[in-house]
Write an enzyme that holds these catalytic residues in place. Sequence first.
Site, PDB file in Angstrom:
ATOM      1  N   HIS A   1       0.840  -1.206   0.000  1.00  0.00           N
ATOM      2  CA  HIS A   1       0.000   0.000   0.000  1.00  0.00           C
ATOM      3  C   HIS A   1       0.869   1.247   0.000  1.00  0.00           C
ATOM      4  CE1 HIS A   1       0.501   0.523   4.435  1.00  0.00           C
ATOM      5  NE2 HIS A   1       0.368  -0.787   4.493  1.00  0.00           N
TER       6      HIS A   1
ATOM      7  N   ASP B   1      -0.050   4.300   1.271  1.00  0.00           N
ATOM      8  CA  ASP B   1      -0.292   5.254   2.348  1.00  0.00           C
ATOM      9  C   ASP B   1       0.469   4.894   3.615  1.00  0.00           C
ATOM     10  OD1 ASP B   1      -2.067   3.014   2.435  1.00  0.00           O
ATOM     11  OD2 ASP B   1      -3.180   3.999   4.046  1.00  0.00           O
TER      12      ASP B   1
ATOM     13  N   ASP C   1       6.429  -0.083   6.832  1.00  0.00           N
ATOM     14  CA  ASP C   1       4.990  -0.281   6.624  1.00  0.00           C
ATOM     15  C   ASP C   1       4.458   0.770   5.641  1.00  0.00           C
ATOM     16  OD1 ASP C   1       2.379  -1.104   6.815  1.00  0.00           O
ATOM     17  OD2 ASP C   1       2.074  -0.346   8.834  1.00  0.00           O
TER      18      ASP C   1
ATOM     19  N   GLU D   1      -5.055   1.859   2.993  1.00  0.00           N
ATOM     20  CA  GLU D   1      -5.046   0.637   3.803  1.00  0.00           C
ATOM     21  C   GLU D   1      -4.993   0.935   5.289  1.00  0.00           C
ATOM     22  OE1 GLU D   1      -3.068  -2.689   6.042  1.00  0.00           O
ATOM     23  OE2 GLU D   1      -2.439  -0.607   5.749  1.00  0.00           O
ATOM     24  N   GLU D   2      -4.276   1.985   5.678  1.00  0.00           N
ATOM     25  CA  GLU D   2      -4.056   2.265   7.093  1.00  0.00           C
ATOM     26  C   GLU D   2      -5.337   2.653   7.836  1.00  0.00           C
ATOM     27  OE1 GLU D   2      -1.616   1.546   8.724  1.00  0.00           O
ATOM     28  OE2 GLU D   2       0.189   1.573   7.494  1.00  0.00           O
TER      29      GLU D   2
ATOM     30  N   ASP E   1       1.159 -10.658   0.387  1.00  0.00           N
ATOM     31  CA  ASP E   1       0.972  -9.333   0.970  1.00  0.00           C
ATOM     32  C   ASP E   1       2.038  -9.117   2.044  1.00  0.00           C
ATOM     33  OD1 ASP E   1      -0.092  -6.871   1.487  1.00  0.00           O
ATOM     34  OD2 ASP E   1      -1.943  -7.599   2.397  1.00  0.00           O
TER      35      ASP E   1
END
Length: 375
Positions: free
Chosen positions: A126, A128, A161, A195-196, A221
Amino acid sequence: MTPSNIIVIIIALILFLLAFILIKTLLFARKSASTTISFKYGVPRFAQDPQVLAEHLSSVIKIQTISHEDPQEDIKENFETMQALLAKTYPLTHKNLTKELVDGHTMIFTWEGKDASLNPVVFMAHQDVVPADENTLDQWNYPPFSGKIADGFIWGRGTMDIKCQMISVFESVEALLAAKFTPDRTIILTFSHNEEVLGTGATAVVKHLQQKGVRVEAVIDEGGSVYDGIIPGVKGYVATIGISEKGYLSLKFTVQGTGGHSSTPPKETAIGILTRAITRLENNRFPTDVRMVKPMFQGLGSAASPMMQVAFANLWLFGGIITKILSRKGETDATIRTTTAPTLFHSGVKDNVLPSVAEAVVNFRILPGQSIADV
């Protein structure tokens, strides 16, 4: 029965117990024995300057692609800036793969394979990141969006992340395309933009693929990390592979109190009641289940210390000791229980006014095998 007979019986029981423990340990170790599987390396070798890779990751860390609970707070231009940078950095990927945008800024790339009869695989990450707490900025070694390359690390939001994985995927595809490689099966890359905040990007991808009649073979993932000194009884680096994920539940706790002036407070205020409730939650943690990490220690095999192998082979006897060891660190404690984490607290408007409402949000990460009903 004479004392000597009692002693003999006790010694026999001890020897039987030791033999039983030894047999269980040998069986455990046999299952965890390392096996080398030979296979033909079917893709070109990856050879890229580590400094260049670091700079590529650093460049996207500097772009503040923060997602918020309220999408109106998202700075869409930042996502567009980063996507333009990715197109410039990875021209072969953008030229040879089919790019689609869904839900605004979620990206889907399709790399057609040679065999259309094979279901595609999906590589996910992701774009974000979460915001940096303004109250902790002075605690950062380097600013959270500096992308600083120093001390052997790249610093900033997204380095773990999980812009690191997004860049890794792009780097791999770009290198393979440069080597004229074509995969046997179709490969799909998806990079959601929210996603966050448990947003809509990933859901939009699923819906889009379903509408096209795409059924995937596997999804890769984000998962475990490379740990050093985190796993007890194991020295050196351990690259963990996640095969399941904890459940996610956030609950809002609300207390209605009596408002008024702070000079005449009641015996119990809304904030006081709520803080006691939160304290009770933290003091009454969920039970542990060390069976969840047994396969990991079995997989580590000889890398785990002999004592840890003995302990995990005989959880019926050493389960309590294992629980105490794993509970010492937050990272390992979270692997054996459902966790409770108060994350948001809202109340009050002024220092001399009693708030009539206090609210807190508590996040639970549910251990596989348990459910929301257990919480």
